[in-house]
Design an enzyme around this catalytic site. Structure first.
Site, PDB file in Angstrom:
ATOM      1  CB  CYS A 129      -1.240  -0.152   8.295  1.00 51.68           C
ATOM      2  SG  CYS A 129      -1.697  -1.365   7.183  1.00 51.68           S
TER       3      CYS A 129
ATOM      4  CB  CYS B 195      -1.672   4.067   7.914  1.00 49.48           C
ATOM      5  SG  CYS B 195      -3.091   4.822   6.772  1.00 49.48           S
TER       6      CYS B 195
ATOM      7  CB  CYS C 284      -0.832   0.133   1.115  1.00 46.36           C
ATOM      8  SG  CYS C 284      -1.892   1.377   1.460  1.00 46.36           S
TER       9      CYS C 284
ATOM     10  CD  GLU D 191      -7.712   3.620   0.331  1.00 43.12           C
ATOM     11  OE1 GLU D 191      -7.924   3.155   1.539  1.00 43.12           O
ATOM     12  OE2 GLU D 191      -8.782   4.041  -0.250  1.00 43.12           O
TER      13      GLU D 191
ATOM     14  CG  ASN E 120      -4.818  -6.419  15.540  1.00 44.76           C
ATOM     15  OD1 ASN E 120      -5.483  -6.784  16.559  1.00 44.76           O
ATOM     16  ND2 ASN E 120      -5.752  -6.263  14.497  1.00 44.76           N
TER      17      ASN E 120
ATOM     18  CB  SER F  90      -9.613   4.073   7.837  1.00 38.94           C
ATOM     19  OG  SER F  90     -10.020   2.802   7.597  1.00 38.94           O
ATOM     20  CG  LEU F  91     -12.320   9.843  11.242  1.00 33.80           C
ATOM     21  CD1 LEU F  91     -12.285  10.640   9.915  1.00 33.80           C
ATOM     22  CD2 LEU F  91     -13.654  10.219  12.234  1.00 33.80           C
ATOM     23  CG  HIS F  92      -7.356   5.534  11.820  1.00 32.02           C
ATOM     24  ND1 HIS F  92      -8.003   4.322  12.197  1.00 32.02           N
ATOM     25  CD2 HIS F  92      -7.188   5.440  10.432  1.00 32.02           C
ATOM     26  CE1 HIS F  92      -8.085   3.614  11.063  1.00 32.02           C
ATOM     27  NE2 HIS F  92      -7.317   4.346  10.312  1.00 32.02           N
TER      28      HIS F  92
ATOM     29  CB  CYS G 226      -7.758  -5.071  10.900  1.00 35.25           C
ATOM     30  SG  CYS G 226      -9.428  -5.279  10.449  1.00 35.25           S
TER      31      CYS G 226
HETATM   32  N1  SAH Z   1      -6.826   0.750   2.863  1.00 33.72           N
HETATM   33  C1  SAH Z   1      -7.881   0.692   3.508  1.00 33.72           C
HETATM   34  C2  SAH Z   1      -8.378  -0.853   3.884  1.00 33.72           C
HETATM   35  C3  SAH Z   1      -7.285  -1.639   4.219  1.00 33.72           C
HETATM   36  S1  SAH Z   1      -7.159  -1.519   6.077  1.00 33.72           S
HETATM   37  C4  SAH Z   1      -8.195   1.475   4.943  1.00 33.72           C
HETATM   38  O1  SAH Z   1      -7.134   1.864   5.502  1.00 33.72           O
HETATM   39  O2  SAH Z   1      -9.254   1.518   5.255  1.00 33.72           O
HETATM   40  C5  SAH Z   1      -8.444  -2.291   6.814  1.00 33.72           C
HETATM   41  C6  SAH Z   1      -8.478  -1.724   8.377  1.00 33.72           C
HETATM   42  O3  SAH Z   1      -7.850  -2.047   9.197  1.00 33.72           O
HETATM   43  C7  SAH Z   1      -8.731  -0.118   8.313  1.00 33.72           C
HETATM   44  O4  SAH Z   1      -9.751   0.548   9.147  1.00 33.72           O
HETATM   45  C8  SAH Z   1      -7.184   0.049   8.882  1.00 33.72           C
HETATM   46  O5  SAH Z   1      -7.129   1.372   9.801  1.00 33.72           O
HETATM   47  C9  SAH Z   1      -7.282  -1.145  10.061  1.00 33.72           C
HETATM   48  N2  SAH Z   1      -5.687  -1.472  10.380  1.00 33.72           N
HETATM   49  C10 SAH Z   1      -4.817  -1.136   9.784  1.00 33.72           C
HETATM   50  N3  SAH Z   1      -3.748  -1.665  10.704  1.00 33.72           N
HETATM   51  C11 SAH Z   1      -4.260  -2.228  11.786  1.00 33.72           C
HETATM   52  C12 SAH Z   1      -3.757  -2.340  12.872  1.00 33.72           C
HETATM   53  N4  SAH Z   1      -2.365  -2.617  12.902  1.00 33.72           N
HETATM   54  N5  SAH Z   1      -4.420  -2.923  13.985  1.00 33.72           N
HETATM   55  C13 SAH Z   1      -5.895  -2.787  13.803  1.00 33.72           C
HETATM   56  N6  SAH Z   1      -6.515  -2.512  12.522  1.00 33.72           N
HETATM   57  C14 SAH Z   1      -5.734  -1.904  11.636  1.00 33.72           C
HETATM   58 FE1  SF4 Z   2      -2.876   1.355   3.538  1.00 32.99          FE
HETATM   59 FE2  SF4 Z   2      -5.327   1.023   4.693  1.00 32.99          FE
HETATM   60 FE3  SF4 Z   2      -2.698   0.270   5.794  1.00 32.99          FE
HETATM   61 FE4  SF4 Z   2      -3.271   2.609   5.543  1.00 32.99          FE
HETATM   62  S1  SF4 Z   2      -4.497   1.380   6.923  1.00 32.99           S
HETATM   63  S2  SF4 Z   2      -1.424   1.753   5.155  1.00 32.99           S
HETATM   64  S3  SF4 Z   2      -4.460   2.663   3.654  1.00 32.99           S
HETATM   65  S4  SF4 Z   2      -3.878  -0.548   4.077  1.00 32.99           S
END
Ligand code: SAH
Ligand code: SF4
Length: 356
Positions: free
Chosen positions: A114, A111, A107, A160, A294, A214-216, A336
């Site tokens: 992630c 972020c 990706c 994404e 996570n 995905s707001l955060h 996730c």
């Molecule tokens: N790129 C997209 C979809 C893939 S991520 C997005 O960001 O929405 C899917 C979901 O997993 C998103 O809401 C993301 O914020 C969440 N996510 C990513 N890394 C994570 C982690 N380490 N722990 C929990 N959720 C996570």
């Molecule tokens: Fe990509 Fe979604 Fe991970 Fe952000 S949370 S790096 S957009 S996969």
């Protein structure tokens, strides 16, 4: 599979019209894994098709199953040897199965919390590669005699989905096509980090498919720190597109919020989030999903259960519809943000920090 290629191959051989439907049903709905097994089709044709039209664009490299049997994670190999991950989940005992599919190898969004984000972007998947992940799981369920129906798909795996949107929109057509995967639009969800032009196009073309944003964080400073693309599409743009989504779809929209200890889980963050939700017309159509982070590296800390509960209670008291999402599959790194197919490049400055 490439349905257009199949159609052309059948037409070339002057096969009757019903043949296309027959093969599509066997592959997409019945989870038949080889032409050989399609015994209703003449043997000579089966042999020819096996040469001409590959049944799938993804092949299992490994599959891991969680201790409770409710999460299965596959590493899938693509034609160029690249790997993606895809997960099959049963959210509740007795529920239908859900698959969490990838849209890209890696990706580009970066972020910070992630694992996929740490990989960078290797390439986009084709529509066929995206949809074939669902086909893979239908076949896996059939071959492993897993009971129940696979009826839900979430685009929450690697990548994404609204970054390179073309193949994703094409893949949605395959998912919803009654002659192929035949899923109900309301059982399909696309999760985005908030690429505004992509969201607008998605809403135009697929208003019945669920949207998760995905707001955060609900203040630009915190959000930009966690989600760098917030610089290009800040919160005021997201508010505008949420208002449009509500007008266009009249459906519930999900706000995903990964809780990171000390960074976005304090009371002031909850206050900003409640304000954000209230500022959107029809706040009754917004639902906040809190996700306890996570752990994927050492740059963040997982909040305690109590902290997550406090955050939730604060929102709930202020009339925000909110749940803490249960993490399934953490024991197989299938939850996730844990989807990754290579060793992450963790920025070195804080490498020494101890993981909790
Ligand atoms: N790129 C997209 C979809 C893939 S991520 C997005 O960001 O929405 C899917 C979901 O997993 C998103 O809401 C993301 O914020 C969440 N996510 C990513 N890394 C994570 C982690 N380490 N722990 C929990 N959720 C996570
Ligand atoms: Fe990509 Fe979604 Fe991970 Fe952000 S949370 S790096 S957009 S996969």
């Amino acid at each position: 599979m490439d349905a257009a290629k199949l159609k052309a191959a059948l037409e070339e051989r002057n096969e009757p019209k019903f043949r296309l439907k027959q093969v599509l049903k066997a592959v997409y709905q019945d989870g038949i894994g080889s032409y050989e097994a399609m015994t209703a089709i003449p043997a000579a044709l089966r042999r020819e098709l096996a040469e001409a039209v590959p049944l799938s664009s993804v092949a299992a490299a490994t599959v891991k199953v969680s201790a409770d049997g409710r999460a299965h994670k596959a590493a899938l190999r693509l034609y160029d040897k690249k790997l993606i991950e895809s997960v099959l989940l049963k959210p509740k005992p007795g529920a239908h199965w859900t698959t969490c599919i990838s849209s890209q190898v890696g990706c580009a969004m970066g972020c910070t919390f992630c694992a996929t984000g740490l990989m960078g972007l290797k390439r986009n998947l084709t529509a066929e590669e995206i949809a074939d992940q669902v086909v893979f799981w239908r076949r896996y369920m059939r071959e492993n005699k897993i009971k129940g129906r696979l009826s839900n798909v979430v685009y929450m795996g690697m990548g994404e989905p609204l970054h390179a949107i073309g193949p994703v929109l094409e893949s949605l057509k395959i998912l919803l096509d009654p002659e192929r995967l035949g899923l109900a639009a309301r059982h399909v969800s696309v999760s985005t980090v908030g690429i505004v032009p992509g969201m607008e196009r998605f809403l135009e073309e697929f208003p019945q498919v669920n949207l998760a944003l995905s707001l955060h964080a609900a203040d630009d400073k915190t959000r930009t720190k966690l989600v760098p693309v917030n610089q290009a599409y800040p919160l005021k743009d997201l508010k505008r597109v949420l208002a449009y989504a509500i007008k266009r779809t009249g459906r519930k929209i999900f706000l995903e919020y990964v809780l990171l200890a000390g960074e976005n889980d304090r009371v002031e963050h909850a206050r900003e989030l409640a304000k954000f939700v209230r500022s959107v017309d029809r706040k009754d159509l917004l639902h906040v999903n809190l996700i306890v982070w996570n752990p994927t590296d050492t740059r963040h800390e997982k909040p305690t259960k109590e902290a997550a509960q406090r955050f939730k209670d604060y929102l709930q008291l202020r009339g925000v519809s909110v749940t803490i999402r249960k993490n399934l599959g953490t024991d197989i790194d299938g939850a996730c943000g844990q989807l990754i197919t290579e060793t992450p490049r963790i920025p070195s400055a804080r490498k020494g920090k101890k993981r909790r």
